[in-house]
Design a protein around this motif. Structure first.
Motif, PDB file in Angstrom:
ATOM      1  N   VAL A  68       0.835  -1.209   0.000  1.00  0.00           N
ATOM      2  CA  VAL A  68       0.000   0.000   0.000  1.00  0.00           C
ATOM      3  C   VAL A  68       0.867   1.255   0.000  1.00  0.00           C
ATOM      4  N   ARG A  69       1.907   1.273   0.843  1.00  0.00           N
ATOM      5  CA  ARG A  69       2.785   2.446   0.912  1.00  0.00           C
ATOM      6  C   ARG A  69       3.499   2.682  -0.414  1.00  0.00           C
ATOM      7  N   LEU A  70       3.898   1.591  -1.078  1.00  0.00           N
ATOM      8  CA  LEU A  70       4.582   1.738  -2.357  1.00  0.00           C
ATOM      9  C   LEU A  70       3.637   2.252  -3.436  1.00  0.00           C
ATOM     10  N   LEU A  71       2.414   1.753  -3.418  1.00  0.00           N
ATOM     11  CA  LEU A  71       1.437   2.185  -4.419  1.00  0.00           C
ATOM     12  C   LEU A  71       1.064   3.649  -4.237  1.00  0.00           C
ATOM     13  N   ARG A  72       1.116   4.112  -2.986  1.00  0.00           N
ATOM     14  CA  ARG A  72       0.742   5.496  -2.701  1.00  0.00           C
ATOM     15  C   ARG A  72       1.947   6.425  -2.587  1.00  0.00           C
ATOM     16  N   ALA A  73       3.126   5.930  -2.926  1.00  0.00           N
ATOM     17  CA  ALA A  73       4.342   6.740  -2.769  1.00  0.00           C
ATOM     18  C   ALA A  73       4.162   8.107  -3.401  1.00  0.00           C
ATOM     19  N   ASP A  74       4.527   9.144  -2.660  1.00  0.00           N
ATOM     20  CA  ASP A  74       4.367  10.488  -3.218  1.00  0.00           C
ATOM     21  C   ASP A  74       5.494  10.795  -4.191  1.00  0.00           C
ATOM     22  N   ASP A  75       5.337  11.893  -4.906  1.00  0.00           N
ATOM     23  CA  ASP A  75       6.323  12.229  -5.939  1.00  0.00           C
ATOM     24  C   ASP A  75       7.431  13.126  -5.430  1.00  0.00           C
ATOM     25  N   GLY A  76       7.424  13.391  -4.111  1.00  0.00           N
ATOM     26  CA  GLY A  76       8.498  14.186  -3.524  1.00  0.00           C
ATOM     27  C   GLY A  76       8.409  15.668  -3.800  1.00  0.00           C
ATOM     28  N   SER A  77       7.288  16.127  -4.405  1.00  0.00           N
ATOM     29  CA  SER A  77       7.213  17.541  -4.766  1.00  0.00           C
ATOM     30  C   SER A  77       6.935  18.446  -3.583  1.00  0.00           C
ATOM     31  N   GLU A  78       6.231  17.947  -2.546  1.00  0.00           N
ATOM     32  CA  GLU A  78       5.964  18.695  -1.316  1.00  0.00           C
ATOM     33  C   GLU A  78       5.461  20.107  -1.615  1.00  0.00           C
ATOM     34  N   PRO A  79       4.288  20.232  -2.227  1.00  0.00           N
ATOM     35  CA  PRO A  79       3.771  21.554  -2.562  1.00  0.00           C
ATOM     36  C   PRO A  79       3.541  22.404  -1.326  1.00  0.00           C
ATOM     37  N   GLY A  80       3.747  23.700  -1.482  1.00  0.00           N
ATOM     38  CA  GLY A  80       3.495  24.641  -0.388  1.00  0.00           C
ATOM     39  C   GLY A  80       4.679  24.902   0.505  1.00  0.00           C
ATOM     40  N   LEU A  81       5.778  24.138   0.335  1.00  0.00           N
ATOM     41  CA  LEU A  81       6.961  24.345   1.165  1.00  0.00           C
ATOM     42  C   LEU A  81       7.993  25.166   0.408  1.00  0.00           C
ATOM     43  N   THR A  82       8.699  26.012   1.156  1.00  0.00           N
ATOM     44  CA  THR A  82       9.810  26.747   0.557  1.00  0.00           C
ATOM     45  C   THR A  82      11.003  25.817   0.388  1.00  0.00           C
TER      46      THR A  82
END
Length: 304
Positions: A175-189
């Motif tokens: 489940v964690r692998l399927l939902r892995a985020d893309d590392g973009s972390e929107p909203g952070l400086t």
């Protein structure tokens, strides 16, 4: 019903293990060290869909049909599917290699393709749609996946309850692998992203020390596994957790040894070896320095 295969390497080099569960989930784990470099190949391998990650070590992989030549290490999680006519690999000597793999069955994959849920990350969706072979890295750090994988690595799968936990963790890992985020972390400086990456790396370093109790990694190995240079790792660890890496690692090993003696009835020598102490005298000295009494005193107290 499940199938269970285990290969023990000579001279206590470690082991490789495969488990196939009734739901069609195939899992593998390895924890070993080679005395000599080893190169080999797999011919005509077929994978429905799988993922793998290293928790320690590295190896070199070549898949000519995909024009892929990569050093597989702990910094990325890889997904793979399809037919591979040939895969060549090379593993170095003297380096501990720890790995977890998860593969799914044909029927499960078909249900995914039909459903094509939006919650699955883009990399996996693309792989599911392809008809040809796929071997690529997932984006993002995958810290939560690695935490689960470390727990899987240390369970005793000959025990029914721990084997059930292993299967549950394998599904959670998937489940964690399927939902892995893309590392973009929107909203952070940019500064906030750097701080977050440092915090995640430091927490991962602590998690490694909490689980790798038999063979504590060196500073250089730990830095390589979490993707920091040694200076940042040592300074950041002390600032975040209030202790040097060496002091923290020693305390965790001794605490675990005390639990083995106190709660699980292990002998002193057995507990010492379980946390990586080859010298019983040195273990007893470190134990007394940390707790204020020798481990033999604890054993006598429990017998009475």
């Amino acid at each position: 019903m499940h199938r269970h295969e285990r290969l023990r390497l000579a001279n206590d080099g470690g082991q490789i293990e495969h488990l196939c569960f009734a739901n069609g989930l195939l899992t593998g784990r390895g924890d070993y060290r080679l005395e000599q470099a080893h190169a080999g190949s797999y011919q005509d391998t077929e994978t429905v869909f799988g993922a793998g990650l290293l928790l320690a070590g590295h190896f070199d992989l070549e898949i000519r049909d995909l024009r892929l030549r990569e050093r597989i290490s702990t910094d990325r999680i890889w997904i793979h599917s399809g037919h591979f006519p040939s895969m060549r690999y090379c593993q170095p000597p003297g380096e501990r290699l720890q790995s977890i793999t998860v593969e799914v069955s044909d029927s499960l994959l078909e249900s995914w393709r039909e459903e094509s849920p939006k919650s699955i990350n883009a990399s996996v969706r693309r792989a599911l749609r392809r008809s040809g072979p796929t071997f690529e890295a997932l984006p993002g750090t995958g810290r939560s996946a690695r935490l689960i994988a470390r727990r899987m690595l240390h369970l005793d799968t000959t025990d029914l309850c721990e084997r059930l936990e292993f299967e549950s963790l394998a599904l959670d890992l998937l489940v964690r692998l399927l939902r892995a985020d893309d590392g973009s972390e929107p909203g952070l400086t940019a500064a906030e992203r750097r701080d977050r990456r440092l915090r995640v790396a430091l927490e991962e370093a602590r998690d490694i020390l909490d689980t790798d109790l038999t063979a504590t990694p060196t500073i250089a190995e730990l830095a390589r596994r979490v993707g920091l240079n040694e200076c940042y790792l040592k300074t950041g660890f002390r600032q975040r957790f209030g202790s040097t890496i060496g002091v923290y690692a020693r305390a965790q090993r001794l605490e675990h040894a005390r639990r083995l003696i106190e709660r699980e009835g292990h002998g002193v020598q057995e507990a010492a070896q379980a946390v990586g102490y080859s010298s019983l005298g040195w273990f007893s000295s470190c134990f007394q320095s940390h707790f204020g009494y020798r481990p033999s005193h604890l054993g006598r107290r429990l017998r009475h």
